[in-house]
Design a protein around this motif. Structure first.
Motif, PDB file in Angstrom:
ATOM      1  N   LEU A   1       0.822  -1.208   0.000  1.00  0.00           N
ATOM      2  CA  LEU A   1       0.000   0.000   0.000  1.00  0.00           C
ATOM      3  C   LEU A   1       0.856   1.259   0.000  1.00  0.00           C
ATOM      4  N   TYR A   2       1.878   1.278   0.840  1.00  0.00           N
ATOM      5  CA  TYR A   2       2.672   2.501   0.948  1.00  0.00           C
ATOM      6  C   TYR A   2       3.521   2.733  -0.296  1.00  0.00           C
ATOM      7  N   ARG A   3       4.128   1.673  -0.807  1.00  0.00           N
ATOM      8  CA  ARG A   3       5.039   1.816  -1.946  1.00  0.00           C
ATOM      9  C   ARG A   3       4.290   2.094  -3.246  1.00  0.00           C
ATOM     10  N   ASP A   4       3.222   1.327  -3.515  1.00  0.00           N
ATOM     11  CA  ASP A   4       2.549   1.445  -4.804  1.00  0.00           C
ATOM     12  C   ASP A   4       1.831   2.778  -4.968  1.00  0.00           C
ATOM     13  N   GLN A   5       1.481   3.432  -3.863  1.00  0.00           N
ATOM     14  CA  GLN A   5       0.827   4.735  -3.950  1.00  0.00           C
ATOM     15  C   GLN A   5       1.827   5.885  -3.901  1.00  0.00           C
ATOM     16  N   ASN A   6       3.123   5.531  -3.847  1.00  0.00           N
ATOM     17  CA  ASN A   6       4.181   6.545  -3.922  1.00  0.00           C
ATOM     18  C   ASN A   6       4.042   7.591  -2.813  1.00  0.00           C
ATOM     19  N   LEU A   7       3.713   7.153  -1.613  1.00  0.00           N
ATOM     20  CA  LEU A   7       3.551   8.083  -0.502  1.00  0.00           C
ATOM     21  C   LEU A   7       4.905   8.620  -0.069  1.00  0.00           C
ATOM     22  N   ASP A   8       4.885   9.793   0.507  1.00  0.00           N
ATOM     23  CA  ASP A   8       6.113  10.537   0.789  1.00  0.00           C
ATOM     24  C   ASP A   8       6.842   9.990   2.009  1.00  0.00           C
ATOM     25  N   LEU A   9       8.167  10.121   1.981  1.00  0.00           N
ATOM     26  CA  LEU A   9       9.014   9.718   3.100  1.00  0.00           C
ATOM     27  C   LEU A   9       9.921  10.845   3.579  1.00  0.00           C
ATOM     28  N   LYS A  10       9.991  11.931   2.819  1.00  0.00           N
ATOM     29  CA  LYS A  10      10.955  12.981   3.149  1.00  0.00           C
ATOM     30  C   LYS A  10      10.622  13.709   4.440  1.00  0.00           C
ATOM     31  N   PHE A  11       9.371  13.824   4.773  1.00  0.00           N
ATOM     32  CA  PHE A  11       8.959  14.653   5.892  1.00  0.00           C
ATOM     33  C   PHE A  11       8.289  13.836   6.983  1.00  0.00           C
ATOM     34  N   GLY A  12       8.808  12.650   7.218  1.00  0.00           N
ATOM     35  CA  GLY A  12       8.341  11.844   8.331  1.00  0.00           C
ATOM     36  C   GLY A  12       7.328  10.783   7.977  1.00  0.00           C
ATOM     37  N   GLY A  13       6.674  10.896   6.820  1.00  0.00           N
ATOM     38  CA  GLY A  13       5.708   9.885   6.428  1.00  0.00           C
ATOM     39  C   GLY A  13       4.310  10.447   6.267  1.00  0.00           C
ATOM     40  N   GLU A  14       3.572   9.922   5.315  1.00  0.00           N
ATOM     41  CA  GLU A  14       2.187  10.332   5.089  1.00  0.00           C
ATOM     42  C   GLU A  14       1.246   9.343   5.764  1.00  0.00           C
ATOM     43  N   TYR A  15       1.101   9.471   7.063  1.00  0.00           N
ATOM     44  CA  TYR A  15       0.291   8.530   7.822  1.00  0.00           C
ATOM     45  C   TYR A  15      -1.198   8.678   7.520  1.00  0.00           C
TER      46      TYR A  15
ATOM     47  N   GLY B   1      15.438  12.191  -4.840  1.00  0.00           N
ATOM     48  CA  GLY B   1      13.992  12.082  -4.983  1.00  0.00           C
ATOM     49  C   GLY B   1      13.515  10.796  -5.589  1.00  0.00           C
ATOM     50  N   LYS B   2      14.359   9.745  -5.566  1.00  0.00           N
ATOM     51  CA  LYS B   2      13.974   8.461  -6.160  1.00  0.00           C
ATOM     52  C   LYS B   2      12.879   7.779  -5.347  1.00  0.00           C
ATOM     53  N   LYS B   3      12.120   6.928  -6.013  1.00  0.00           N
ATOM     54  CA  LYS B   3      11.059   6.166  -5.346  1.00  0.00           C
ATOM     55  C   LYS B   3      11.671   5.004  -4.575  1.00  0.00           C
ATOM     56  N   PRO B   4      11.365   4.880  -3.275  1.00  0.00           N
ATOM     57  CA  PRO B   4      11.917   3.763  -2.492  1.00  0.00           C
ATOM     58  C   PRO B   4      11.063   2.510  -2.631  1.00  0.00           C
ATOM     59  N   TRP B   5      11.680   1.366  -2.367  1.00  0.00           N
ATOM     60  CA  TRP B   5      10.966   0.090  -2.404  1.00  0.00           C
ATOM     61  C   TRP B   5      10.904  -0.588  -1.042  1.00  0.00           C
ATOM     62  N   THR B   6      11.830  -0.295  -0.178  1.00  0.00           N
ATOM     63  CA  THR B   6      11.895  -1.043   1.086  1.00  0.00           C
ATOM     64  C   THR B   6      11.901  -0.153   2.322  1.00  0.00           C
ATOM     65  N   VAL B   7      11.849   1.170   2.150  1.00  0.00           N
ATOM     66  CA  VAL B   7      11.909   2.093   3.281  1.00  0.00           C
ATOM     67  C   VAL B   7      10.488   2.475   3.691  1.00  0.00           C
ATOM     68  N   LEU B   8      10.228   2.479   4.992  1.00  0.00           N
ATOM     69  CA  LEU B   8       8.923   2.857   5.530  1.00  0.00           C
ATOM     70  C   LEU B   8       9.111   3.856   6.671  1.00  0.00           C
ATOM     71  N   PRO B   9       8.088   4.668   6.975  1.00  0.00           N
ATOM     72  CA  PRO B   9       8.184   5.592   8.107  1.00  0.00           C
ATOM     73  C   PRO B   9       8.263   4.837   9.435  1.00  0.00           C
ATOM     74  N   THR B  10       8.785   5.505  10.445  1.00  0.00           N
ATOM     75  CA  THR B  10       9.064   4.872  11.737  1.00  0.00           C
ATOM     76  C   THR B  10       7.820   4.311  12.403  1.00  0.00           C
ATOM     77  N   LEU B  11       6.721   5.030  12.363  1.00  0.00           N
ATOM     78  CA  LEU B  11       5.530   4.667  13.145  1.00  0.00           C
ATOM     79  C   LEU B  11       4.457   3.972  12.310  1.00  0.00           C
ATOM     80  N   ILE B  12       4.824   3.488  11.128  1.00  0.00           N
ATOM     81  CA  ILE B  12       3.838   2.945  10.201  1.00  0.00           C
ATOM     82  C   ILE B  12       3.127   1.722  10.775  1.00  0.00           C
ATOM     83  N   TRP B  13       3.843   0.892  11.532  1.00  0.00           N
ATOM     84  CA  TRP B  13       3.236  -0.354  12.027  1.00  0.00           C
ATOM     85  C   TRP B  13       2.175  -0.071  13.079  1.00  0.00           C
ATOM     86  N   GLU B  14       2.390   0.961  13.910  1.00  0.00           N
ATOM     87  CA  GLU B  14       1.383   1.296  14.912  1.00  0.00           C
ATOM     88  C   GLU B  14       0.159   1.924  14.257  1.00  0.00           C
TER      89      GLU B  14
END
Length: 573
Positions: free
Chosen positions: A38-52, A109-122
């Protein structure tokens, strides 16, 4: 237990996948795979902490689409990682890949494949709970449990697929029996193929010899399948012996044992969660219910833990280091005195392993077995310093105070105000703004390295505070993570709420919320938990205990604490 390039091989053979219209059935979902998808395929942002906020909206849309088709999802989370040396080595390689991806996001500004925001699991767990989706955590990795549940229930197991607006979901199904027919191999030898192909637990070069290493990886899989297809009515032992016949005798037995162990990991055992999902009994198992983090299992089982890799200024120290004191307390509570936990983190762009000692200054009576008593003696009156509607923010406020005192360099005051304004406004999505465009941060924006690093430090403090609060039985209310970390695009703010939060955050040493929370600076306790003669917590003085447990003890504060102690010598220490 992924096999490199097997996914590509399966999709290259038309006969292995069949089109289906899926509806009105149970579905077992690998939670980890769904989060990445879900996070990767929708190209959600990681630069500013995550698009929770956007991520939560995607989860809601996904579950809603399943329910429109009368599909009943069951989500299974990973437990502790299985950390034999080779798996730990694989984890290091994946961490190196994440570091490179995170650096490329920050700089190119490349698209990541394996990086996720810190609090994504909660955020993921809380959202599923709000939606009343059955979820559970394994004690090990989820792959086998997903397969076991799917086999027992006679339903699909998956980690990703695309939904539709219709009353069914078009999908492609895969059956292992089709794979065996396609490549003419015995079903009994499928685990043999996986072990010889090389996965997280086996290395082809180390285990199966050098016979195919002149080939490209995809050609190697094809050749391996062709060779295994030549074994008719053979058992795994015979296949391994044939493949390793040129290996020196003194090494052969050890390699065969390793391969047999790896192959065993692909057998599907009876499900350990089937009865849990069927049960109507009250919740009693916080690990299985996914109310406890898998980090607890990693620490208890392996004394190893991999820390978050985030988009950051890689020239700065890892943002995880600011909350190290919190983790040391956590490790002490889980393992006891004089133990060490190996943390996998980064040093600039290199993966770094560090042995972290538990915090031996934690009171001996604060053991894992006695944590229920700790929750009983937590002084709930400390929440009185916040407006009643903001009591859910006590934990993030305490974490923020800790961050302000520990972050280096000191955070910009405007960042603190931005965080507090966001809390007072609430999240855009929770207030009816359902458009993803409202919360998207464009990837083209220039990364402010200092702000990015401060936000990562803040999220690290919040995560480790959250885990410590979980372990203590939630003496402070569990905050809705989306309200704390969500977007700031709201037009209304309670001025009195902002002033109340700001007054505490700017003077944390005067705040009962901060002073009384055990997660923040349990670093020089001078006494054990005060108990009455009957063994019950002596709650009248626990406020002082928590104050003592939560502060860095300067000389001035130590003198004040000693005077306080002298006035209460009737307590047993």
């Amino acid at each position: 237990m992924g096999i490199p390039l097997l996914h590509k091989l399966v999709y290259s053979r038309e006969g292995l996948l069949q089109d289906e219209l899926f509806r009105a059935e149970r579905l077992v979902i690998d939670g980890s795979g769904l989060v990445y998808h879900l996070y990767r395929d929708q190209n959600l942002d990681l630069k500013f902490g995550g698009e929770y906020g956007a991520f939560k909206y995607l989860i809601e849309q996904f579950i809603e689409a399943l329910r429109r088709c009368d599909i009943r999802p069951y989500v299974v989370f990973d437990g502790c990682a299985d950390f034999p040396d080779l798996k730990w080595k694989t984890g290091k390689q994946r961490a190196e890949l994440r570091l490179k991806e995170a650096h490329d996001v920050a700089t190119k500004g490349k698209k990541p494949w394996t990086v996720l925001p810190t609090l994504i699991w909660e955020v993921f767990r809380q959202t599923l709970t709000e939606l009343h989706v059955p979820l559970a955590r394994c004690y090990t990795e989820a792959d086998r449990e997903v397969a076991a549940l799917a086999q027992e229930w006679g339903c699909p197991g998956c980690c990703t697929f695309k939904t539709s607006g219709q009353s069914f979901i078009p999908c492609k199904t895969y059956l292992s029996s089709r794979f065996c027919e396609e490549f003419s191999i015995q079903p009994l030898l499928l685990p043999v193929f996986a072990a010889l192909a090389g996965n997280d637990y086996t290395s082809n070069r180390e285990r199966a010899g050098e016979m195919m290493f002149g080939l490209q990886a995809d050609q190697r899989l094809q050749s391996l399948l062709q060779m295994i297809s030549g074994f008719k009515n053979a058992d795994p032992q015979e296949v391994f012996e044939e493949f390793l016949k040129d290996v020196p005798l003194e090494e052969r037995e050890q390699r065969i044992n390793s391969l047999q162990e790896a192959a065993h990991n692909y057998s599907v055992p009876p499900s350990s969660l089937s009865d849990f999902f069927k049960s109507t009994l009250p919740p009693l198992r916080p690990v299985t219910e996914a109310r406890f983090s898998s980090d607890f299992l990693d620490v208890l089982t392996n004394q190893r833990v991999g820390l978050s890799v985030v988009v950051d200024d890689m020239d700065k120290p890892s943002a995880n280091q600011v909350s190290l004191p919190l983790r040391r307390v956590l490790y002490e509570l889980l393992l006891g005195r004089d133990k060490e936990v190996e943390e996998r983190d980064r040093d600039e762009l290199e993966v770094k392993f560090t042995k972290v000692p538990t915090d031996s200054s934690v009171s001996p009576q604060l053991s894992l077995q006695l944590l229920p008593q700790v929750k009983q003696c937590f002084p709930t009156e400390i929440l009185g310093s916040l407006p009643i509607r903001l009591t859910d923010l006590a934990l993030p406020l305490a974490a923020t105070c800790f961050w302000l005192k520990e972050a280096t360099p000191s955070p910009d005051p405007s960042l603190l105000k931005a965080l507090l304004i966001g809390w007072c406004r609430g999240d855009t999505l929770r207030n009816g703004g359902k458009s993803k465009s409202q919360i998207t941060i464009h990837l083209g924006r220039v990364l402010d390295k200092d702000w990015c690093h401060w936000l990562n430090q803040w999220q690290s403090c919040l995560k480790d505070s959250f885990l410590l609060n979980q372990l203590l039985g939630a003496p402070l209310p569990e905050p809705p993570m989306l309200d704390v970390c969500g977007s700031l695009n709201q037009s209304y703010i309670r001025d009195e709420d902002f002033k109340a939060l700001l007054s505490i955050a700017e003077r944390p040493e005067e705040s009962p919320v901060y002073c009384s929370y055990c997660g923040f600076r349990g670093f020089r306790p001078m006494a054990q938990i005060p108990l009455s003669k009957g063994g019950e917590p002596a709650t009248e003085h626990t406020h002082w205990l928590w104050h003592l447990f939560t502060h860095r003890c300067t000389r001035q504060r130590l003198r004040g604490l000693k005077q306080h102690r002298d006035r209460h010598r009737h307590l047993e220490f």
